[in-house]
Enzyme design. Structure first.
Site, PDB file in Angstrom:
ATOM      1  N   ASP A 126     -10.060   3.136   2.661  1.00  0.00           N
ATOM      2  CA  ASP A 126     -10.166   2.391   3.929  1.00  0.00           C
ATOM      3  C   ASP A 126     -10.865   3.201   5.025  1.00  0.00           C
ATOM      4  O   ASP A 126     -11.743   2.692   5.726  1.00  0.00           O
ATOM      5  CB  ASP A 126      -8.774   1.978   4.426  1.00  0.00           C
ATOM      6  CG  ASP A 126      -8.172   0.850   3.611  1.00  0.00           C
ATOM      7  OD1 ASP A 126      -8.931   0.028   3.065  1.00  0.00           O
ATOM      8  OD2 ASP A 126      -6.926   0.784   3.531  1.00  0.00           O
TER       9      ASP A 126
ATOM     10  N   LYS B  56       0.803  -1.235   0.000  1.00  0.00           N
ATOM     11  CA  LYS B  56       0.000   0.000   0.000  1.00  0.00           C
ATOM     12  C   LYS B  56       0.832   1.280   0.000  1.00  0.00           C
ATOM     13  O   LYS B  56       0.355   2.329  -0.421  1.00  0.00           O
ATOM     14  CB  LYS B  56      -0.929   0.025   1.222  1.00  0.00           C
ATOM     15  CG  LYS B  56      -2.089  -0.946   1.136  1.00  0.00           C
ATOM     16  CD  LYS B  56      -2.995  -0.766   2.344  1.00  0.00           C
ATOM     17  CE  LYS B  56      -4.179  -1.684   2.279  1.00  0.00           C
ATOM     18  NZ  LYS B  56      -5.136  -1.428   3.356  1.00  0.00           N
TER      19      LYS B  56
END
Ligand code: ATR
Length: 284
Positions: free
Chosen positions: A108, A72
């Protein structure tokens, strides 16, 4: 998508490990439900192979992809631009091919807060919220809570310096306190919402508990980002102590829903996505 139909667009997720990812089943079901001739695939990409993998996806003209552990952060080096939220969080979980190139987003935090709102009601501004942990997941959650105007935000972490660094990172957005864990524990009765972003209690260490439950504020919400197990020992204990509890399935589904919207322009049927994921996790 019907079996002998060609997919017009390809999406996917890159990660290591990625074999047990529930993203393919969740997105492919939603593509079929929305009658979109698209397909989503899990690509196992090992550390050291990320650059080649991203260039490969570009050359194959995929339309977008998710990024999971451990890529990420590094993936940001291989994109054309990073959205402001993702920059604040310092990580990308969703990539979209747009007119001006490959753009990195982070869904997220948004996904998490959407799921929290289903438990907490419409507003969080006046809630006193404790976040346990200061890693990538905590950064995503805290950035979004701060963006939503939460005024009483506290972060605590095993390694205090990382909580301090996180506080500095979001301090222009919110008045957030970084508090050593023993002190935060004493404050437990003051929190309306306690969020565990650490891996404490995750399978296989299912008996570990990230926070004590013996002096929770009555009616508070205890929220765990973990969904393996579906109800951690901490959530079980908190529920017995009278708290409302929320597991990590909603965050997983929520981040997927925002990614789906970015790729297709359609807000998906979130309840259906949730049901598909729960079915595969053996819940109901
Ligand atoms: P993620 O991206 O999932 O947030 P991470 O960036 O590795 O993962 O962060 C993990 C977080 O869980 C950190 O806050 C870590 O605490 P440290 O900064 O002290 O390492 C926390 N964590 C992991 N294992 C823990 C444990 N056994 N007890 C307390 N905190 C733990």
């Amino acid at each position: 998508m019907e079996k002998n139909m060609q997919a017009e667009k390809l999406f996917g997720v890159i990660g290591d490990p990625v074999g047990h990812s529930l993203s393919p089943v969740m997105h492919n079901d939603q593509f079929a439900f929305q009658e979109l001739p698209y397909y989503y695939h899990a690509f196992h990409v090992k550390p050291g192979e990320l650059k080649e993998a991203v260039n490969g996806l570009k050359a194959l003209h995929v339309s977008g992809f998710n990024v999971t552990v451990p890529h990420k952060i590094e993936v940001m080096n291989y994109l054309d631009s990073i959205d402001e939220e993702a920059r604040m969080i310092g990580a990308v979980n969703t990539v979209v091919k747009e007119e001006n190139g490959w753009i990195g987003y982070n869904t997220d935090g948004k996904g998490y807060v959407e799921s929290l709102l289903t438990k907490a009601g419409e507003t969080l501004e006046n809630s006193s919220i404790l976040v346990i942990g200061a890693g990538g997941a905590a950064r995503a959650v805290i950035s979004e809570l701060a963006r939503r105007g939460v005024r009483q935000l506290t972060v605590t972490n095993r390694t205090s310096a990382k909580a301090e660094a996180l506080k500095e990172r979001v301090s222009e957005r919110a008045d957030i306190r970084a508090v050593p864990t023993p002190e935060a524990e004493k404050d437990t009765p003051s929190f309306d919402i306690i969020i565990n972003t650490t891996s404490v209690g995750m399978s296989p260490h299912v008996d570990n508990i990230p926070w004590r439950t013996d002096h929770l504020k009555p009616g508070c919400i205890c929220s765990d980002l973990i969904y393996n197990p579906l109800k951690t020992a901490w959530l079980q204990e908190a529920e017995r102590a009278g708290a409302q509890v929320l597991n990590g399935v909603g965050m997983f589904v929520g981040q997927g829903a925002f990614a789906f919207q970015k790729w297709t322009g359609i807000w998906p049927d979130v309840d259906r996505m949730h049901a598909v994921v729960m079915h595969h996790l053996g819940g109901n």
